[in-house]
Every structure is written in C-alpha cells, then in structure tokens.
Design an enzyme around this catalytic site. Structure first.
Site, PDB file in Angstrom:
ATOM      1  N   LYS A  83       0.855  -1.185   0.000  1.00 18.76           N
ATOM      2  CA  LYS A  83       0.000   0.000   0.000  1.00 18.76           C
ATOM      3  C   LYS A  83       0.894   1.240   0.000  1.00 18.76           C
ATOM      4  O   LYS A  83       1.808   1.363   0.837  1.00 18.76           O
ATOM      5  CB  LYS A  83      -0.882  -0.038   1.259  1.00 18.76           C
TER       6      LYS A  83
HETATM    7  O1  G3P Z   1      -9.310   2.068   4.460  1.00 19.05           O
HETATM    8  C1  G3P Z   1      -9.060   3.341   4.949  1.00 19.05           C
HETATM    9  C2  G3P Z   1      -9.826   3.520   6.188  1.00 19.05           C
HETATM   10  O2  G3P Z   1      -9.253   2.750   7.192  1.00 19.05           O
HETATM   11  C3  G3P Z   1     -10.004   4.914   6.614  1.00 19.05           C
HETATM   12  O3  G3P Z   1     -11.219   4.944   7.238  1.00 19.05           O
HETATM   13  O4  G3P Z   1     -12.951   5.789   8.710  1.00 19.05           O
HETATM   14  O5  G3P Z   1     -10.524   6.346   9.135  1.00 19.05           O
HETATM   15  O6  G3P Z   1     -11.745   7.373   7.231  1.00 19.05           O
HETATM   16  P1  G3P Z   1     -11.639   6.182   8.129  1.00 19.05           P
END
Ligand code: G3P
Length: 218
Positions: A83
């Site tokens: 990634k």
């Molecule tokens: O896959 C990316 C994710 O983990 C981010 O999610 O909810 O932190 O924006 P969030």
C-alpha cells in the site's frame, strides 16, 4: 463486489472469516498502531488466516525508502499487497514496483485525476476514501461513480476500485451500485450488513410457533 475487512485485529478478522465471506484485508498505519504489536507479527497472523490479498502500507515518504520497505513487507507472505500513498513519491514507487511484479494498492485517493495517475502507474488497486470526502461536505459516492466511468472509458486500465473509508451499510450499498470492484469494511460495519429488524421479528415468531409443536429436528 468483493468484500475486504479493514482491520488489523486478528480476533475480529477470524470471527468474520467464519462466514467465508472475506475476500481480503486492508490495514493502514493507524489500524496497526491500535494493536500494540509488531507489524510483522500482525501481518503474519493475518496472512495465515486470510489467503486473499492483504494490504500492508509503507511508512516512508520517499520512493527509494518506500521500495526498500516494500521488499521487507513482501517477504512476510506472498499475498501481501504493497500500500502506497497517493503522492508524487508514491506514484514513482508504484511504477517501479509494478514493473518488478509487485501488487500495489494506492491509498488516500480523493479525486479522479489521482485515481487516473495511479492506474497509469499500474496500481493493482486504487483506494478512494468515501467517508473522509463526506466529512468535508463532498460526496464520496460521486467520486466512486466518476472513477468507475473513467476506468470504463479506457479498457487498458486494469486497476480495481477498492472503496475505503466506508462508514456504514448505506455506503456499502451505494458503492456496490456505483460498480466498485471491492469495498473494504470495518468489522463493526460488516455486522450491520446482515441485520434487519424484520428478520429478528420473523425469526422470533417462527421459533415461538415451532416450540408449541413440541417437536425436535433430529
Ligand atoms: O481504508 C481506509 C480507512 O481505514 C479509513 O477509514 O474511517 O478512518 O476514514 P476512516
């Protein structure tokens, strides 16, 4: 649409994997940090449980170091996907790693032009962040629709759309409607996907009626 689980928590992953519905896993530095364990140990455990793609993120900011980190991460297991952040350096690393045969997931994507460049760099996956765009008053779902449209215009672009920052069941429904190839879903949201009040009410009635019969299926 494939379902990945967005988590570094092996307990949660194992529990959900009992359904055999988990096609892959995504992690990021914030999710790894929550576990208070060595990154390699975490990734090894996950790769032992999940045979599909497991995204592991580099933490360097310069392409040269990202490539060095990619080599280390790749050694953990053959299903590791590297990634990389959607920066100039990340794109350089992506082009290089693609040519070397690595699978890559370019993350922190917030625009169609970012997705297009990642695809041209040979990214296996592009991760547009749906929830974080909603957070700033834009539409994450519109971004997925737009990327789908652009990728469909150019059949030579093989990059899969991996919708990330998915916060609820509505997001899952909408990214599926928009033609996302994959949604990566936090465990809590996964457990929202199969629940419905009418299912619970219906089951209660069935069981009450059944119990009146005093029968057993055996
Ligand atoms: O896959 C990316 C994710 O983990 C981010 O999610 O909810 O932190 O924006 P969030």
């Amino acid at each position: 649409m494939k379902i990945y689980i967005d988590s570094s928590d092996i307990k949660e992953i194992k529990e959900i994997n009992k359904t055999q519905l988990v096609d892959g896993i995504t992690t990021n530095p914030s999710l790894i940090a929550k576990q208070n364990k060595d990154i390699k140990v975490i990734l090894k455990e996950i790769c032992k449980e999940i045979k599909g793609p497991v995204s592991a993120e580099v933490t360097a900011t310069q392409a040269k170091q990202m490539i060095e980190e990619a080599k280390v991460l790749q050694k953990i297991s053959k299903n590791i996907v590297i990634k990389l952040p959607l920066t100039f350096e990340g794109l350089k690393a992506c082009s290089h790693l693609t040519k070397k045969g690595y699978k890559t997931n370019v993350t922190l994507c917030f625009s169609v032009t970012q997705a297009l460049l990642a695809a041209k760099a040979g990214a296996t996956y592009i991760s547009p962040f749906v929830g974080r765009l909603d957070d700033i008053g834009e539409s994450g779902i519109e971004l997925i629709k737009d990327i789908r449209k652009v990728f469909d215009n150019y059949k030579d672009l093989k990059t899969k759309i991996l919708s990330a920052s998915v916060r609820n069941a509505e997001h899952v429904k909408e990214v599926a409607k928009a033609g996302s190839d994959i949604a990566t879903i936090p465990p809590k949201v996964f457990h929202e996907l199969y629940k419905h009040d009418l299912t619970d009410k219906g089951l209660k009635i069935f069981l009450e009626d059944w119990n009146k019969t005093n029968q057993k299926i055996s």
